[in-house]
Scaffold this active site. Structure first.
Site, PDB file in Angstrom:
ATOM      1  CG  HIS A 146       0.816   4.996   4.514  1.00 38.55           C
ATOM      2  ND1 HIS A 146       0.003   5.431   5.147  1.00 38.55           N
ATOM      3  CD2 HIS A 146       1.797   4.047   4.442  1.00 38.55           C
ATOM      4  CE1 HIS A 146       0.615   4.041   6.014  1.00 38.55           C
ATOM      5  NE2 HIS A 146       1.634   2.773   5.666  1.00 38.55           N
ATOM      6  CG  HIS A 171      -0.077  -0.280   2.671  1.00 36.77           C
ATOM      7  ND1 HIS A 171       0.159  -1.090   2.738  1.00 36.77           N
ATOM      8  CD2 HIS A 171       0.266   0.821   3.460  1.00 36.77           C
ATOM      9  CE1 HIS A 171       0.393  -1.380   4.224  1.00 36.77           C
ATOM     10  NE2 HIS A 171       0.526   0.434   4.871  1.00 36.77           N
TER      11      HIS A 171
HETATM   12  P1  AMP Z   1       1.502  -0.035   7.677  1.00 36.61           P
HETATM   13  O1  AMP Z   1       2.223   0.376   8.925  1.00 36.61           O
HETATM   14  O2  AMP Z   1       2.028   0.718   6.356  1.00 36.61           O
HETATM   15  O3  AMP Z   1       1.738  -1.005   6.914  1.00 36.61           O
HETATM   16  O4  AMP Z   1       0.359   0.277   7.487  1.00 36.61           O
HETATM   17  C1  AMP Z   1      -1.039   0.253   7.337  1.00 36.61           C
HETATM   18  C2  AMP Z   1      -1.719   1.541   8.113  1.00 36.61           C
HETATM   19  O5  AMP Z   1      -3.528   1.020   8.191  1.00 36.61           O
HETATM   20  C3  AMP Z   1      -2.111   2.391   8.892  1.00 36.61           C
HETATM   21  O6  AMP Z   1      -1.638   3.469   8.967  1.00 36.61           O
HETATM   22  C4  AMP Z   1      -2.887   1.691   9.701  1.00 36.61           C
HETATM   23  O7  AMP Z   1      -3.561   3.333  10.167  1.00 36.61           O
HETATM   24  C5  AMP Z   1      -3.996   1.826   8.734  1.00 36.61           C
HETATM   25  N1  AMP Z   1      -4.865   0.427   9.031  1.00 36.61           N
HETATM   26  C6  AMP Z   1      -5.262  -0.626   9.217  1.00 36.61           C
HETATM   27  N2  AMP Z   1      -6.490  -1.204   9.364  1.00 36.61           N
HETATM   28  C7  AMP Z   1      -6.925  -0.432   9.082  1.00 36.61           C
HETATM   29  C8  AMP Z   1      -8.637  -0.429   8.460  1.00 36.61           C
HETATM   30  N3  AMP Z   1      -9.228  -1.706   8.686  1.00 36.61           N
HETATM   31  N4  AMP Z   1      -8.540   0.784   7.331  1.00 36.61           N
HETATM   32  C9  AMP Z   1      -8.322   1.333   7.420  1.00 36.61           C
HETATM   33  N5  AMP Z   1      -7.128   1.686   7.704  1.00 36.61           N
HETATM   34  C10 AMP Z   1      -6.348   0.518   8.493  1.00 36.61           C
END
Ligand code: AMP
Length: 142
Positions: free
Chosen positions: A108, A106
């Site tokens: 951001h 993903h």
């Molecule tokens: P990463 O740490 O780069 O793997 O990012 C994961 C991101 O997903 C974090 O910014 C979390 O806040 C976000 N996140 C986790 N669970 C969910 C969810 N159910 N819906 C939307 N965002 C999420």
């Protein structure tokens, strides 16, 4: 948490892709899905994930980058315009040592304004009504 070495279909973004858990959707096509981050680092923080099962940048098949990154750019433009931000920070983590917590690739997309500090990564949960309103602003700018 140790790094995962194989893609796991039970990760939270795979569940969102399958519609098993809800999200505040911003955009979807055959290649990618964009939705609001539930613990935003700034107002309008959006995630763009490929429909391809890939843990991170290293795991993504080379021939899948084109359409995915076109979605990232399309949604990035809408996030900046819809949130009326001065800048846009794009982050992408590979491996838990780098800060990755969800093992489905993903990007951001994080709106930035002069003098507004970035909130903590995976910090506070945002209210659903705020996420819904920001998703609406971004959708309107697509
Ligand atoms: P990463 O740490 O780069 O793997 O990012 C994961 C991101 O997903 C974090 O910014 C979390 O806040 C976000 N996140 C986790 N669970 C969910 C969810 N159910 N819906 C939307 N965002 C999420």
């Amino acid at each position: 948490m140790p790094d995962k070495h194989t893609y796991r279909a039970d990760n939270i973004f795979a569940k969102i892709l399958r519609g098993e858990i809800p999200c505040h959707k911003v955009y979807e096509d055959e290649h990618a899905l964009a939705f609001m981050d539930i613990m935003p680092q700034a107002e309008g923080h959006t995630l763009v994930i490929p429909k391809q099962n890939a843990m991170n940048l290293f795991d993504m098949p080379e021939d899948r980058w084109g359409p995915y990154m076109q979605c990232v750019q399309k949604v990035a433009r809408a996030v900046k315009a819809g949130m009326n931000s001065e800048g846009l920070l794009i982050q992408q983590f590979n491996g838990s040592a780098a800060g990755q917590t969800v093992f489905h690739l993903h990007f951001h997309l994080i709106p930035r304004w002069e003098g507004v500090p970035l909130r903590r990564h995976t910090g506070e949960m945002e209210k659903p009504a705020v996420l819904a309103a920001n998703a609406e602003r971004i959708r309107a700018a697509l």
